[in-house]
Every structure is written in C-alpha cells, then in structure tokens.
Design an enzyme around this catalytic site. Structure first.
Site, PDB file in Angstrom:
ATOM      1  CG  HIS A   1     -15.023 -28.585   4.197  1.00 28.40           C
ATOM      2  ND1 HIS A   1     -14.042 -28.153   5.237  1.00 28.40           N
ATOM      3  CD2 HIS A   1     -14.290 -28.494   3.011  1.00 28.40           C
ATOM      4  CE1 HIS A   1     -13.125 -27.920   4.726  1.00 28.40           C
ATOM      5  NE2 HIS A   1     -13.022 -27.909   3.299  1.00 28.40           N
TER       6      HIS A   1
ATOM      7  CG  ASP B   1     -13.139 -31.854  -3.192  1.00 27.90           C
ATOM      8  OD1 ASP B   1     -13.775 -31.235  -2.469  1.00 27.90           O
ATOM      9  OD2 ASP B   1     -12.655 -31.567  -4.340  1.00 27.90           O
TER      10      ASP B   1
HETATM   11  P1  IMP Z   1     -10.046 -21.064  -6.394  1.00 27.95           P
HETATM   12  O1  IMP Z   1      -9.533 -21.584  -5.192  1.00 27.95           O
HETATM   13  O2  IMP Z   1     -11.297 -21.044  -6.600  1.00 27.95           O
HETATM   14  O3  IMP Z   1      -9.174 -19.773  -6.844  1.00 27.95           O
HETATM   15  O4  IMP Z   1      -9.563 -22.071  -7.584  1.00 27.95           O
HETATM   16  C1  IMP Z   1      -8.068 -22.565  -7.654  1.00 27.95           C
HETATM   17  C2  IMP Z   1      -7.974 -24.162  -7.690  1.00 27.95           C
HETATM   18  O5  IMP Z   1      -8.260 -24.579  -6.626  1.00 27.95           O
HETATM   19  C3  IMP Z   1      -8.872 -24.419  -8.801  1.00 27.95           C
HETATM   20  O6  IMP Z   1      -8.415 -25.683  -9.574  1.00 27.95           O
HETATM   21  C4  IMP Z   1     -10.062 -25.172  -8.103  1.00 27.95           C
HETATM   22  O7  IMP Z   1     -10.956 -26.309  -8.659  1.00 27.95           O
HETATM   23  C5  IMP Z   1      -9.453 -25.650  -6.965  1.00 27.95           C
HETATM   24  N1  IMP Z   1     -10.233 -25.472  -5.664  1.00 27.95           N
HETATM   25  C6  IMP Z   1     -10.497 -24.607  -4.819  1.00 27.95           C
HETATM   26  N2  IMP Z   1     -10.948 -24.954  -3.674  1.00 27.95           N
HETATM   27  C7  IMP Z   1     -11.171 -26.225  -3.660  1.00 27.95           C
HETATM   28  C8  IMP Z   1     -11.803 -27.168  -3.055  1.00 27.95           C
HETATM   29  O8  IMP Z   1     -12.421 -26.916  -1.851  1.00 27.95           O
HETATM   30  N3  IMP Z   1     -11.688 -28.576  -3.468  1.00 27.95           N
HETATM   31  C9  IMP Z   1     -11.296 -28.964  -4.518  1.00 27.95           C
HETATM   32  N4  IMP Z   1     -10.762 -28.132  -5.346  1.00 27.95           N
HETATM   33  C10 IMP Z   1     -10.719 -26.689  -4.971  1.00 27.95           C
HETATM   34 MG    MG Z   2     -14.814 -30.128  -1.270  1.00 25.45          MG
END
Ligand code: IMP
Ligand code: MG
Length: 333
Positions: free
Chosen positions: A43, A13
């Site tokens: 995104h 982000d």
């Molecule tokens: P996962 O990728 O869904 O397995 O989540 C693992 C960790 O990464 C968690 O803390 C999510 O909130 C974070 N996370 C995964 N993708 C994003 C993203 O695109 N932006 C921000 N945090 C993310």
């Molecule tokens: Mg994002």
C-alpha cells in the site's frame, strides 16, 4: 466515523493506501487495524512529496497519534514488519495479534516455484503456502515467534476497547474483491477471501459494529499476475493512455482495462459497500490534478463521476485527484 472499513473493489492497487492515509489524517483515527492476506500487498501513500510503502503496517503508519494493529487473520513476515516499525518509528504503537500466522523462508521458497509462480503469477511472498499450512494446522503463530514478542496484543480486544471509548477505528483490507479466493476468478486469486466480511473476521470484530464500508475503485482497472481481465488493453494502448503501472511488491508491469461498471456493482454487493471512493481521476483527466473542490472539476470528468454514481446509486464520497494524501475531493457530510 467510529468504525469503518476500507476495501478494494477491483483487483488490488485501487489506491486503498492513499484513502486510508487521508482518512487517518482527517478523522483523528485512534486505531488503524490491518486485515487481509499479508505482505503480498503493497500500500502506497505520498506525503509532502515523499513516497511511502507499507506491506505489513496499516497505511496509518505515518501518523504518530494512531495505534497500528495487525489482526489475527493476517500473515506476518517478521523481517518486513520489523523494518517498517523502524522506518515509521512505530515502536510502542504497533500491536500484532498473537494468532497471526508467521511466514517462514520455506513458504517463500514454495511460492516461487512452478504452479504458483508461473501459472497464477503470485507475488512470491509466501502467503499462499503459509495459509495452506495454517489450514493444515501446522503453521507457527506470532505467539511462538521470539522476534516480535514485544509487539503482541489481543487486537480484537483493542478494537472493542477503543470503540467503547468512542474512539475512531479504521480497518484496512488488502488486495481487491476479485482476487478473493471465493468470489474472484479461481484459480487466479489470492489465498483467502478479501471482502469486508473477512476483514471483520481478520481483526476480530462482528459486522454489527461497522458503520461504513468504503469500497475503493480506481478510475481505470489494473491487474497484475495471471487471470482474465475483461476489455483488457494492449501494452501500447495502456501506455498511450498513461495507465501503465508497476506492482509495488513485485515491480511487474500491470495490465489494464477501462472502468467496469458491472464489476463495480457486484463489488458493492459483495462487500456491503455503504459508500465508495474513486481514485486517480487525474490520470483520466489531467486537468483535474490536485483539485479538492468538486465544482472545480472539468465537465468531462464530472460526467464520468456522475455516470458511475448514477449506475451505482451512491455518491463518490471521496475522489482522488493526485498522488499526495491531500489530493482528495471529500464529499462526506
Ligand atoms: P498471491 O496473493 O501472492 O498468492 O498472488 C495471487 C494473485 O493475486 C496474483 O495474481 C497476484 O499478482 C495477485 N495479488 C496479490 N496481492 C496483490 C496486491 O496487493 N495487489 C495486486 N495484486 C495482488
Ligand atoms: Mg498494491
């Protein structure tokens, strides 16, 4: 250009979508390829007052002259992908590598129970369980998925073919450096490495073909989900500073902290950053909103930028000053 990578330098982000959209608009990018994890990333970019979000397609989706590719290392949720192809009228210019892994309902279900959802705070989009199945050699691949059969193409070959023709190629990573399975604060991380080297592997191109690695930092830090965040501000302070944000995939309120120069330095090393982008300067310094000429920035905002540049030993080549794609100070030569 010819072949550049955009990656996130903090916890996701950072504004990668907007930076990618800007580069695509300015640099006549022929092929934009997405690396990274999969639909857990959202995104965002704003064009002519309208907000767009992509979770599967590269943030170049709006540009009808750019081919859109999804690399072999990326997980595909066919339902989300088909919806985005329709939204952006991207049929005919979307290409999915046959080796992409496919997310099924069962992966989403597993991602929404117990440890992953409650302790780690995953996005619940099925990416972790799907990558786990891939490691176990039991995940279905795009080549076996009838819903997306019309989009299959060897993305690695496409990239090399465009580079042979001297066309500009842009590679887009997802998440941020400190969500890397290897380099982040395990276990509060995503399900694979997300640094620039992995983006190369995801789309099938060796590091020697890369010209620039652009690491994107936001002017403050946000984090969503579990895990430590140094100098984290409370909810009230976050709101007072106008830093409150909500996850674009999950809608969860993001946590925040001020810019962290040590994390930024390390992120540059982990990614082999050759330049960096600094986004949302206008959130820290509202008087900078929409400025596109560096000399028109206020003194305190210049001081903020220049201190970061001095510490990192690099120029902020792109500075974001607003949500619109064009709200960028472009200091590239
Ligand atoms: P996962 O990728 O869904 O397995 O989540 C693992 C960790 O990464 C968690 O803390 C999510 O909130 C974070 N996370 C995964 N993708 C994003 C993203 O695109 N932006 C921000 N945090 C993310
Ligand atoms: Mg994002």
């Amino acid at each position: 250009m010819p072949c550049n990578i955009v990656v996130g330098g903090f916890f996701g982000d950072e504004g990668k979508g907007k930076i990618v959209a800007y580069l695509v608009k300015m640099d006549n990018v022929r092929l934009a390829a997405r690396g990274g994890v999969g639909p857990n990333a959202g995104h965002t970019f704003n064009l002519n007052g309208q907000t767009f979000k992509v979770r599967m397609l590269p943030s170049a989706a709006f540009n009808v002259n750019t081919n859109l590719a999804i690399g072999a290392g990326v997980l595909v949720d066919p339902i989300i992908l088909l919806k985005e192809i329709s939204t952006f009228h991207a049929h005919g210019r979307t290409f999915v590598d046959p080796h992409c892994g496919i997310i099924k309902e069962e992966h989403i279900r597993q991602d929404n129970i117990s440890f992953l959802k409650e302790r780690i705070g995953t996005t619940g989009t099925g990416t972790g369980p799907a990558n786990s199945d891939r490691a176990l050699r039991k995940l279905s691949l795009a080549m076996d998925c009838s819903e997306i059969k019309n989009y299959l193409n060897d993305v690695s070959c496409m990239i090399h073919s465009d580079l042979d023709k001297k066309n500009n190629v842009l590679l887009e990573g997802t998440q941020g450096t400190y969500l890397s399975l290897y380099h982040g604060g395990y276990p509060f991380v995503t399900s694979k490495d997300v640094t620039a080297s992995s983006v190369c592997a995801d789309v099938g191109i060796g590091p020697k073909y890369i010209d620039d690695v652009i690491v994107v930092f936001k002017s403050y830090i946000t984090r969503v989900g579990g895990g430590p965040l140094e100098n984290e501000l409370g909810k009230e302070e976050t709101q007072k500073r106008g830093w409150q944000e909500y996850g674009s995939v999950t809608g969860r309120e993001r946590r925040s902290s001020p810019f962290n120069i040590e994390l930024a330095k390390k992120a540059l090393r982990l990614n082999g950053g050759t330049s960096f982008a600094l986004t949302k300067l206008d959130v820290l310094f509202p008087e900078c909103a929409g400025v596109t000429d560096y000399s028109k920035l206020s003194s305190p905002s210049k001081k903020f930028v220049e201190e970061i540049e001095a510490e990192l030993g690099l120029k902020a080549e792109l500075i974001g000053t607003g949500a619109e794609v064009d709200a960028v100070i472009d200091q590239r030569h």
